[in-house]
Design a protein around this motif. Structure first.
Motif, PDB file in Angstrom:
ATOM      1  N   CYS A   1     -45.660  78.170  53.972  1.00  0.00           N
ATOM      2  CA  CYS A   1     -46.285  79.007  52.939  1.00  0.00           C
ATOM      3  C   CYS A   1     -45.373  79.095  51.708  1.00  0.00           C
ATOM      4  O   CYS A   1     -44.225  78.651  51.721  1.00  0.00           O
ATOM      5  CB  CYS A   1     -46.582  80.399  53.485  1.00  0.00           C
TER       6      CYS A   1
ATOM      7  N   ASP B   1     -44.296  80.258  59.614  1.00  0.00           N
ATOM      8  CA  ASP B   1     -45.088  79.023  59.559  1.00  0.00           C
ATOM      9  C   ASP B   1     -44.362  77.881  58.847  1.00  0.00           C
ATOM     10  O   ASP B   1     -44.769  76.722  58.923  1.00  0.00           O
ATOM     11  CB  ASP B   1     -46.460  79.285  58.914  1.00  0.00           C
TER      12      ASP B   1
ATOM     13  N   CYS C   1     -43.074  85.689  55.019  1.00  0.00           N
ATOM     14  CA  CYS C   1     -43.992  84.594  55.362  1.00  0.00           C
ATOM     15  C   CYS C   1     -45.443  85.078  55.460  1.00  0.00           C
ATOM     16  O   CYS C   1     -45.740  86.056  56.146  1.00  0.00           O
ATOM     17  CB  CYS C   1     -43.553  83.989  56.695  1.00  0.00           C
TER      18      CYS C   1
ATOM     19  N   CYS D   1     -42.005  80.934  52.581  1.00  0.00           N
ATOM     20  CA  CYS D   1     -41.063  80.137  53.377  1.00  0.00           C
ATOM     21  C   CYS D   1     -40.415  79.078  52.495  1.00  0.00           C
ATOM     22  O   CYS D   1     -39.214  78.845  52.545  1.00  0.00           O
ATOM     23  CB  CYS D   1     -41.772  79.481  54.558  1.00  0.00           C
TER      24      CYS D   1
HETATM   25 ZN   LIG Z   1     -44.335  81.112  55.785  1.00  0.00          ZN
END
Ligand SMILES: [Zn+2]
Length: 331
Positions: free
Chosen positions: A80, A77, A91, A83
Motif C-alpha cells: 500500500c 500488506d 498500512c 508501506c
Molecule cells: Zn501496507
C-alpha cells in the motif's frame, strides 16, 4: 467469549507453529470485549504473546524448533501507499494477529516467521509477552522526540505508563513526573524511576514546582481518560509536545482551545503501533536498561479469560497474562 477445542492451525511454508506460553490481556482486547472496537468473529484474540517454536515451514530460515520467541502481531500488506513510504504501522491493508487473524489466547498459534523475534534467556515468558507493548512505547518515545534535559510528564501509571517512564529516563529526561489517581500505581511508577508522583488534581501544581511559570517540555497521555488528557494542556509549556499515546473509545472527543494550541505553538501528536521497534525493545531488555519485572501481576488460565477481560474482577491488577498450560482456575 467462549473456550472451545478447535483443530490445530496448519503450518504453511512461511509459518512457524508456536506453543503459546504467555499472552497478555491488553486494553484493546477489553475494548473488543465491550463491543467498542469491532473485529471479525469468530476470532481467537490475543496479540501480546510469547512461546516456543514447535514446528516450522519448509521456507523458514533463522529459527529452530525449541527457540523461545515473541510475536510482532502487525501483519502488513507491503504494497500500500503507507508501506511503500515506510509507514508500515499505518498500512491500509493491516491484518493484525489477534484481531483480524487468530492470535495467542490459544495453546498453539501459527505465525508467519518474519513476525517472530528471539527472546533473551534472561526474560521469563510472561515478561517476554510484554515486548509488544514495550515496542509500542519505544515508537511513542520516538514520536515524542524527548531531548536531554526535558521535563517529561506521563499521565497514567498503568503497565504502559511504567514502561514509558523508563524510556523517558533513558532518553535523557531530567525529571519524570508520573500521574495516577491510584496510590498503588504511583508506588509502582516510583519503582520504575519516576522522580515525582501525584494525582491528576495535584499535577498542575507539581509541574509548576519543577518549572515555575513554564511547564513541562513533553506530556505523554497514557490513560484513556478524556478528563486527564484535557488537563495535560494546563501543564505543558509553550512550544511543548503532547503525545496522545492511550487508546480511546472511537467517537470520544476532546475539548481543547485551538487558540491556545496556536498561541502556544503546541505540538499534539499521535503514536500508533510499533513500526520496526520490536528488535529495539528486545535489545533494551537484553541489556537490562529496561525492565519488565513486576509489570505482569496476575497469571491465569484460558478458562479465566472472560473474567480477565473485565478489569473490575482484578481491581489491583497491573497486567494480566494468560498461561494456556494452566488448566484449572487458580484458587
Ligand atoms: Zn501496507
Amino acid at each position: 467469549v467462549s473456550l472451545e477445542e478447535v483443530e490445530a492451525p496448519d503450518c504453511t511454508q512461511e509459518d512457524v507453529l508456536v506453543r503459546v506460553e504467555s499472552c497478555g490481556v491488553c486494553g484493546t482486547d477489553r475494548s473488543i470485549f465491550r463491543g467498542e472496537y469491532k473485529v471479525p468473529v469468530p476470532m481467537i484474540l490475543g496479540h501480546e504473546y510469547s512461546g516456543t517454536v514447535i514446528e516450522k515451514g519448509s521456507q523458514v530460515t533463522g529459527l529452530s524448533v525449541g527457540d523461545r520467541v515473541v510475536v510482532d502481531p502487525n501483519v502488513v500488506d507491503d504494497v500500500c501507499f503507507y508501506c511503500r513510504r515506510g509507514f508500515s504501522n499505518l498500512c491500509s491493508g493491516l491484518s493484525p494477529i489477534g484481531t483480524h487473524r487468530n492470535g495467542g489466547f490459544a495453546e498453539i498459534s501459527a505465525v508467519p516467521a518474519r513476525y517472530l523475534y528471539r527472546v533473551p534467556d534472561s526474560l521469563s515468558m510472561s515478561e517476554a509477552s510484554q515486548i509488544e507493548p514495550l515496542a509500542c512505547c519505544v515508537h511513542g518515545i520516538d514520536q515524542a522526540a524527548i531531548v536531554s534535559g526535558d521535563v517529561v510528564v506521563i499521565s497514567g501509571s498503568g503497565p504502559i505508563g511504567c514502561l514509558l517512564i523508563q524510556l523517558a529516563r533513558l532518553n535523557g529526561a531530567s525529571t519524570v513526573v508520573a500521574i495516577d489517581p491510584r496510590e498503588a500505581r504511583r508506588n509502582f511508577a516510583r519503582e520504575c524511576g519516576a522522580d515525582v508522583t501525584c494525582t491528576p488534581e495535584e499535577a498542575p501544581r507539581a509541574v509548576d514546582k519543577i518549572r515555575p511559570g513554564v511547564g513541562a517540555d513533553v506530556v505523554i497521555v497514557a490513560s484513556g481518560s478524556v478528563a486527564a488528557a484535557e488537563l495535560c494542556f494546563r501543564y505543558v509549556r509553550r512550544g511543548g509536545t503532547i503525545l496522545m499515546f492511550a487508546v480511546y473509545e472511537q467517537g470520544a472527543s476532546l475539548s481543547v482551545s485551538p487558540f491556545d494550541i496556536n498561541e502556544n505553538e503546541l505540538r499534539v501528536i499521535g503514536s500508533y503501533n510499533n513500526p520496526a521497534t520490536h528488535q529495539r525493545a528486545v535489545d533494551l531488555l537484553a541489556s537490562g536498561r529496561v525492565s519488565l519485572r513486576g509489570v505482569v501481576t496476575h497469571v491465569v488460565g484460558l478458562a479465566e479469560l472472560s473474567k480477565a477481560l473485565d478489569l473490575g474482577n482484578f481491581p489491583t491488577a497491573g497486567k494480566i497474562a494468560i498461561d494456556p498450560s494452566i488448566r484449572a482456575p487458580l484458587p
